[in-house]
Design an enzyme around this catalytic site. Structure first.
Site, PDB file in Angstrom:
ATOM      1  N   PHE A 173       0.848  -1.190   0.000  1.00  0.00           N
ATOM      2  CA  PHE A 173       0.000   0.000   0.000  1.00  0.00           C
ATOM      3  C   PHE A 173       0.886   1.242   0.000  1.00  0.00           C
ATOM      4  CE2 PHE A 173      -4.504   1.219   0.949  1.00  0.00           C
ATOM      5  CZ  PHE A 173      -5.098   0.187   0.259  1.00  0.00           C
ATOM      6  N   GLN A 232      -7.822  15.185   2.529  1.00  0.00           N
ATOM      7  CA  GLN A 232      -7.141  14.255   1.635  1.00  0.00           C
ATOM      8  C   GLN A 232      -7.868  14.096   0.309  1.00  0.00           C
ATOM      9  OE1 GLN A 232      -6.558   9.743   2.474  1.00  0.00           O
ATOM     10  NE2 GLN A 232      -4.533  10.694   2.458  1.00  0.00           N
ATOM     11  N   HIS A 242     -11.438  12.630  -0.231  1.00  0.00           N
ATOM     12  CA  HIS A 242     -11.606  11.282   0.289  1.00  0.00           C
ATOM     13  C   HIS A 242     -11.707  11.224   1.813  1.00  0.00           C
ATOM     14  CE1 HIS A 242     -11.385   6.974   0.404  1.00  0.00           C
ATOM     15  NE2 HIS A 242     -10.224   6.947   1.024  1.00  0.00           N
ATOM     16  N   GLU A 284      -6.501   2.088  -3.608  1.00  0.00           N
ATOM     17  CA  GLU A 284      -5.053   2.121  -3.722  1.00  0.00           C
ATOM     18  C   GLU A 284      -4.493   0.709  -3.868  1.00  0.00           C
ATOM     19  OE1 GLU A 284      -3.284   5.167  -1.206  1.00  0.00           O
ATOM     20  OE2 GLU A 284      -2.037   3.606  -0.331  1.00  0.00           O
ATOM     21  N   ARG A 303      -0.601   9.522  -0.732  1.00  0.00           N
ATOM     22  CA  ARG A 303      -1.704  10.057  -1.522  1.00  0.00           C
ATOM     23  C   ARG A 303      -1.543  11.514  -1.895  1.00  0.00           C
ATOM     24  NH1 ARG A 303      -6.532   6.778   1.686  1.00  0.00           N
ATOM     25  NH2 ARG A 303      -6.060   4.799   0.648  1.00  0.00           N
TER      26      ARG A 303
END
Lengths: 558, 237
Positions: A114, A228, A338, A243, A274
């Site tokens: 991730f 975000q 997000h 992701e 991100r």
């Protein structure tokens, strides 16, 4: 009067984890209240996974360092340490409760790569991890026998003598208002992404009700400028593409087919954090290397069988909402709002400055995410701090009495609703909501400048006025979703102002807050948390120190 | 695209019976049924009532009947289901209407609770995870992927004729535990689903499987429960 020792507002992962933990005590009366049925909560839309140092060779210290660096060094390291240390046991707790984590060939919980993580440490259930966890928690909630008020909309906190005494809530089914007395209230109401309506992955219900309630009650909202933007969202309706797609080896390419992340994060490439990836994409789009406002996610080399095993929902979403089958075609994506890194300021046990009021999960800011949350740390945050809040609240309610419930708060909310229902004019609630979303996405978005944010703030102030001329068509009592939409718009416009004011004040770039007019991080002046208090003419800002224990700020490179 | 919605509406405050109302609305070609409903509410008629949240087919709020078939409004493109340019939208069947498209799911949740919907362990728990094969996990993920939207419950004619029938969603949920090697209450759960309200009422009509928006296949789950019950009765496992 309805009365519970602990009332938990919100029934996503944080709220249900708190309820299940509190119920274990056995001697305390607990209830959960939510504007939707618990299984409709937005935790269920989380896709990629949950981080924990589970594998040999991984350590909680490594998880902590990655999280601190991801936060751009403004996350509180005592809180991050707790989260990362307690993560493995929380995952085992979920596994024992029945979560069907994907497995290795030897039957152990598997982990995937991730963003922003130095090793593979994300446990997952295909690409529906949030759904799996939400249903596991609901199963545990049913087992615990905790009372649930579902489809009740909490309007406000009731405070008396500087202490939280409960809430005023509307039973959506009947339209009746009810005071609910509680010694402790735990807010677990999730995010506020609908402030970016039209440009968010969040659900319709994510209007930040809890943040607004706490703010009205004098509790500060921390770090609201850190919003975000997730790098991979669909243009048509903002839906999230996990992701995990990049964790499983998916590429990001521009119109020329170039893997452009090589120019922005040469080491981590597509698995940069991100904020970095979203800015890279937006730069590609702004400089003309996108198509129709998007760049592309390329999964074609992963093959159909692999995609169907590990990313089945991604394929379904792409087909349904973008008309693209990613097994064979490039999937157009762009950054979209997000997650709120900011929220109700709490300590390590979920306590706010208001005695009797706790907060956990996305509505809270403890702060483990700082200026940029790492993927797969949010599910973890909800569970760890949901549980910890409940453990603290259990102790608290055993020591205090119910006090006096301020009846005036019921009257105040009755008047508020009467006023909203009496509105007249030519505005439309739904259109104002869209205007708010477009304004915030454009003016307080991935890239920011003072001029843009001033324009944005001015528009938000106008919208706050104009909403009083947006009538509620539905004057009835039963299931009045027109009324709740008006109330939700009111709370979102209040928070939009807090976001803009907090962002304007921070004259540096850090994590998700990126200013073209102040492109550098400025630790000398800005290594601190923003605290926004509700003042007469708008938010009043104060600042608080960041807790740094193990890792000193350093240049953030990926 | 110009679309006509005919929506079955009912307001308990003012109506004695449900009635259709017609709305014409302009939407983008890619719009979903939910997009259209929201546009009607935003622009034309704020009284129109429906549940919705995630708008991506995972929260289960917006199941309804669209042109005679249960669907999630949010992941159904208008262009895929419109008859001409017309959509007929009705609330789920087999449950009482609260208002317009919002139904009372209380009986649905009661049946969910009736199958004892949580893992029960016997003995000490391991320090780490239980070891389970990935094959088994993937098999169970299909059933655990249920979003409890109620589409199958509405489409099931047995539920329609016997309100006591547990119904496809609760039974699929039961199989998710019965098939799970970590669960120790297989016998109790098979007792519950094997009652006269349970699996033997299913006539394998497959409506549930056809309308399921998530590919759960409740009929398959019910057949697996029947198989497990018979094996147990025969002393085979």
């Amino acid at each position: 009067m309805l009365r519970h020792d602990i009332l938990i507002v919100g029934a996503g992962l944080a709220g249900m984890r708190a309820a299940v933990a509190a119920a274990q005590d056995g001697s305390v009366d607990i209830a959960v209240i939510s504007k939707v049925h618990p299984l409709r909560s937005h935790s269920g839309a989380a896709e990629g996974g949950i981080n924990a140092a589970l594998t040999e060779g991984d350590t909680w210290e490594s998880h902590m360092y990655d999280t601190v660096k991801g936060s751009d060094f403004v996350g509180d390291q005592d809180a991050i340490e707790i989260m990362c240390r307690e993560a493995p046991d929380e995952v085992w707790w979920l596994e024992h409760a029945g979560t069907l984590f994907n497995r290795t060939a030897t039957g152990e919980v598997e982990v995937r790569a991730f963003g922003g993580a130095s090793v593979k440490r994300t446990a997952f259930v295909a690409d529906m991890t949030g759904h799996a966890l939400l249903h596991t928690l609901y199963e545990q909630l049913v087992a615990s026998g905790v009372k649930v008020y579902d489809e009740w909309y909490v309007l406000s906190l009731a405070t008396d003598g500087g202490t939280c005494r409960g809430v005023v809530a509307m039973d959506i089914r009947t339209g009746e208002l009810h005071p609910i007395q509680a010694k402790a209230v735990i807010l677990a109401t999730g995010g506020n992404g609908r402030i970016y309506s039209g440009r968010t992955t969040n659900a319709w219900i994510n209007t930040g009700d809890g943040m607004a309630m706490a703010y009205w009650a004098g509790v500060p909202l921390a770090d609201m400028e850190y919003v975000q933007f997730h790098p991979t969202t669909l243009k048509s309706n903002g839906v999230l593409i996990t992701e995990g797609v990049r964790g499983e080896g998916g590429y990001l390419v521009n119109a020329q087919g170039e893997r452009f992340m090589a120019r922005y994060a040469p080491t981590k490439m597509e698995l940069g954090p991100r904020d970095v990836v979203s800015r890279a994409e937006q730069t590609e789009i702004n400089e003309g290397r996108g198509v129709d406002g998007c760049v592309f996610l390329d999964l074609r080399h992963l093959g159909e069988a692999y995609i169907m095993e590990r990313l089945p929902q991604t394929r379904e979403l792409a087909i349904n909402f973008a008309g693209v089958d990613p097994v064979h075609e490039l999937l157009p994506i762009r950054p979209g709002q997000h997650y709120a890194m900011g929220g109700i300021r709490t300590n390590l046990d979920g306590e706010t400055v208001l005695p009797g009021l706790y907060a956990a999960g996305e509505c809270a800011c403890v702060s483990v995410h700082g200026a940029n949350r790492l993927g797969a740390n949010s599910l973890l945050d909800t569970l760890i701090f949901g549980r910890r809040s409940a453990e603290k609240a259990i102790q608290y309610v055993k020591e205090v009495d119910f006090g006096t419930f301020p009846e005036s708060e019921v009257t105040r909310q009755e008047e508020r609703i009467r006023r909203v229902l009496a509105r007249q004019g030519n505005e439309r609630i739904g259109l104002l909501r869209e205007e708010m979303g477009a304004t915030m996405a454009e003016k307080v978005g991935v890239f920011r400048t003072e001029a843009w944010m001033r324009e944005g703030l001015a528009t938000i102030k106008e919208l706050q006025e104009r909403q009083h001329r947006a009538p509620v068509d539905d004057k009835g009592k039963v299931f009045n979703t027109d009324l709740t939409a008006a109330l939700e718009l009111e709370v979102m416009l209040e928070q939009a102002e807090v976001i803009a004011v907090s962002a304007l004040a921070r004259t540096e770039s850090r994590g998700a807050h990126y200013r073209l007019d102040y492109p550098e991080r400025d630790d000398a002046n800005w290594l601190k948390h923003t605290l926004a208090y509700r003042g007469e003419g708008g938010p009043r800002l104060e600042y608080a120190d960041v807790t740094i224990t193990r890792y000193q700020p350093e240049e953030r490179k990926y | 695209m110009d679309v006509t919605y005919r929506i079955l509406r009912f307001n308990p405050d003012t109506d004695s019976a449900p009635h259709y109302e017609t709305y014409r609305i302009e939407v983008p070609d890619s719009a979903t049924v939910l997009d259209g409903l929201q546009a009607i509410k935003d622009v034309q008629d704020g009284t129109l009532t429906f549940r919705r949240s995630c708008r991506q087919g995972i929260c289960g709020s917006c199941a309804m009947r669209v042109n005679d078939r249960e669907r999630l409004a949010c992941n159904t493109q208008i262009s895929h289901v419109a008859d001409g340019n017309e959509l007929r939208v009705e609330p789920l069947a087999n449950m009482a209407v609260i208002k317009d498209l919002a139904v009372d799911m209380t009986p649905f949740w009661q049946k969910f609770n009736a199958i004892v919907p949580y893992t029960i362990h016997a003995g000490e728990r391991p320090e780490r995870e239980y070891l389970v094969s990935n094959e088994k996990v993937r098999h169970l993920q299909q059933f655990a992927g249920c979003i409890q939207c109620g589409a199958c419950y509405s489409a099931c004619p047995i539920v329609g004729s016997d309100p006591e029938y547990l119904g496809p969603a609760a039974l699929a949920k039961a199989y998710r535990f019965v098939g799970d090697p970590r669960d120790a209450a297989k016998k109790e759960r098979l007792g519950i689903v094997g009652s006269e309200r349970g699996i033997w009422r299913c006539h394998t009509i497959f409506n549930c499987t056809e309308v399921c928006p998530k590919g759960v296949d409740p009929t398959y789950a019910i057949e697996l429960l029947k198989k497990a019950t018979i094996r147990r009765k025969l002393g085979l496992g």
